[in-house]
Design a protein around this motif. Sequence first.
Motif, PDB file in Angstrom:
ATOM      1  N   ALA A  10     132.460  15.760  -1.690  1.00 49.87           N
ATOM      2  CA  ALA A  10     132.432  14.481  -0.970  1.00 49.87           C
ATOM      3  C   ALA A  10     131.005  13.979  -0.835  1.00 49.87           C
ATOM      4  O   ALA A  10     130.726  12.785  -0.988  1.00 49.87           O
ATOM      5  CB  ALA A  10     133.088  14.641   0.395  1.00 49.87           C
ATOM      6  N   VAL A  11     130.080  14.894  -0.536  1.00 48.44           N
ATOM      7  CA  VAL A  11     128.670  14.517  -0.430  1.00 48.44           C
ATOM      8  C   VAL A  11     128.151  14.063  -1.791  1.00 48.44           C
ATOM      9  O   VAL A  11     127.430  13.063  -1.903  1.00 48.44           O
ATOM     10  CB  VAL A  11     127.827  15.694   0.108  1.00 48.44           C
ATOM     11  CG1 VAL A  11     126.340  15.331   0.111  1.00 48.44           C
ATOM     12  CG2 VAL A  11     128.283  16.081   1.508  1.00 48.44           C
ATOM     13  N   GLY A  16     126.236  10.070  -5.637  1.00 53.19           N
ATOM     14  CA  GLY A  16     126.331   9.713  -7.040  1.00 53.19           C
ATOM     15  C   GLY A  16     125.751  10.766  -7.968  1.00 53.19           C
ATOM     16  O   GLY A  16     125.200  10.455  -9.028  1.00 53.19           O
ATOM     17  N   VAL A  17     125.884  12.044  -7.546  1.00 54.33           N
ATOM     18  CA  VAL A  17     125.419  13.165  -8.379  1.00 54.33           C
ATOM     19  C   VAL A  17     126.559  14.164  -8.489  1.00 54.33           C
ATOM     20  O   VAL A  17     127.625  13.996  -7.908  1.00 54.33           O
ATOM     21  CB  VAL A  17     124.161  13.833  -7.771  1.00 54.33           C
ATOM     22  CG1 VAL A  17     123.004  12.853  -7.689  1.00 54.33           C
ATOM     23  CG2 VAL A  17     124.465  14.414  -6.389  1.00 54.33           C
ATOM     24  N   SER A  18     126.338  15.254  -9.210  1.00 53.40           N
ATOM     25  CA  SER A  18     127.375  16.266  -9.375  1.00 53.40           C
ATOM     26  C   SER A  18     127.379  17.230  -8.194  1.00 53.40           C
ATOM     27  O   SER A  18     126.370  17.394  -7.492  1.00 53.40           O
ATOM     28  CB  SER A  18     127.140  17.056 -10.660  1.00 53.40           C
ATOM     29  OG  SER A  18     125.949  17.822 -10.551  1.00 53.40           O
ATOM     30  N   ALA A  42     119.197  13.363   2.563  1.00 54.50           N
ATOM     31  CA  ALA A  42     119.520  12.258   3.474  1.00 54.50           C
ATOM     32  C   ALA A  42     121.023  12.163   3.692  1.00 54.50           C
ATOM     33  O   ALA A  42     121.500  11.940   4.807  1.00 54.50           O
ATOM     34  CB  ALA A  42     118.970  10.950   2.914  1.00 54.50           C
ATOM     35  N   ALA A  43     121.789  12.339   2.617  1.00 52.61           N
ATOM     36  CA  ALA A  43     123.251  12.274   2.737  1.00 52.61           C
ATOM     37  C   ALA A  43     123.793  13.441   3.548  1.00 52.61           C
ATOM     38  O   ALA A  43     124.713  13.279   4.354  1.00 52.61           O
ATOM     39  CB  ALA A  43     123.879  12.256   1.342  1.00 52.61           C
ATOM     40  N   LEU A  44     123.236  14.636   3.338  1.00 52.62           N
ATOM     41  CA  LEU A  44     123.662  15.805   4.111  1.00 52.62           C
ATOM     42  C   LEU A  44     123.406  15.589   5.594  1.00 52.62           C
ATOM     43  O   LEU A  44     124.250  15.914   6.450  1.00 52.62           O
ATOM     44  CB  LEU A  44     122.906  17.055   3.626  1.00 52.62           C
ATOM     45  CG  LEU A  44     123.264  17.553   2.220  1.00 52.62           C
ATOM     46  CD1 LEU A  44     122.292  18.651   1.795  1.00 52.62           C
ATOM     47  CD2 LEU A  44     124.698  18.065   2.185  1.00 52.62           C
TER      48      LEU A  44
END
Length: 352
Positions: A10-11, A16-18, A42-44
């Motif tokens: 989900a993260v 937009g990465v694997s 930042a997303a985490l």
Amino acid sequence: MRPPKLTLAAVAKEVGVSAPTVSKVVNGRQDVAEETRNRVLAALHRTGYRSPLQRKSPPAQQAVEVVFDSLNSAYSVEVLNGIMEHAAASQMEVILSVTSRQSASPVDPEERAQRLLDEGRSGMIVVTSAFGPGQLKAFQRRRIPVVVVDPLNPPPGDVFSVGASNWAGGKAAASHLLELGHRRIAYIGGPAAAECSQARLHGYMAALMAAGVPVVEEYVSAGPFRSSTGVAAMKSLLALDDPPTAVFAASDSIALGVLAEARRQNIRIPDDMSLVGFDGTTQAEESLPPLTSVSQPLLEMGRSALSFILRQRSGEEIDSRRVELATHLVVRESTAPPRTQQSPAGLRRQAD
């Protein structure tokens, strides 16, 4: 039903990465480009994801954090008592927080939400404080239950809230004064943008309009839910060419300020002016004279707020996200029919 568990996939989708790239960042691998690493970190942080090594075990006893804008009113104490009663029966610990003491160094919403998650809190109850969309989203991303009680700003439709029938209470207060024979009735409200204060004002206006009594602009004012608001408004009302014969205050605290200023200006309550408060606190019962007030079920509001937290934590499907409890008028000794021989000029002379 609880939201699905947050995953690396989900993260990864959000950034937009694997998923393997996110896994490398989580595990401290160095073979990731710096710009990509920063975006993943930042997303985490934003989503509240923690690796198994970072996650803390929840405390043995569940805890809920309760946030007040202040604890210097009987209203706050009554709501807190309701929360504490239910918490004791549910073996829940209560952690208190007061926003005014944090105003000098505001906490980032993401950091605040993450702190509650790390400390194993079961949820947060916010009482009368302005809790913005950014703060609510930070908690929702981490699936931390939030319940607001008498919010100053209307909460989003997906947020659980507890309140009282403020419109009906405002109408009941004004109707009582109208039935006694008053026609010059003032309203001293709480913060102008506060949802509960607006509802009480609209109830007051509805009662006056139904009775064919005009709403006088000079009779309507707003301010914090504090006694100082009542003091300032009373001074302004008594300076008018046609001062009111009755006052409806949007809280008992405001009403006590009106009462104090009335004494200073030799205005007798209820002989010269009637007064109605709102909340139905012990302050209203113990004032001199005892205050007619619209009573809110404050203990039940506190209990209902914690019940919402517990039901969300258990994964229960909850049909309604809003609880609105009934108010009722308690008539005491601060209201009476107006003195027919009392002219506006005579009332002003007494105040002078």
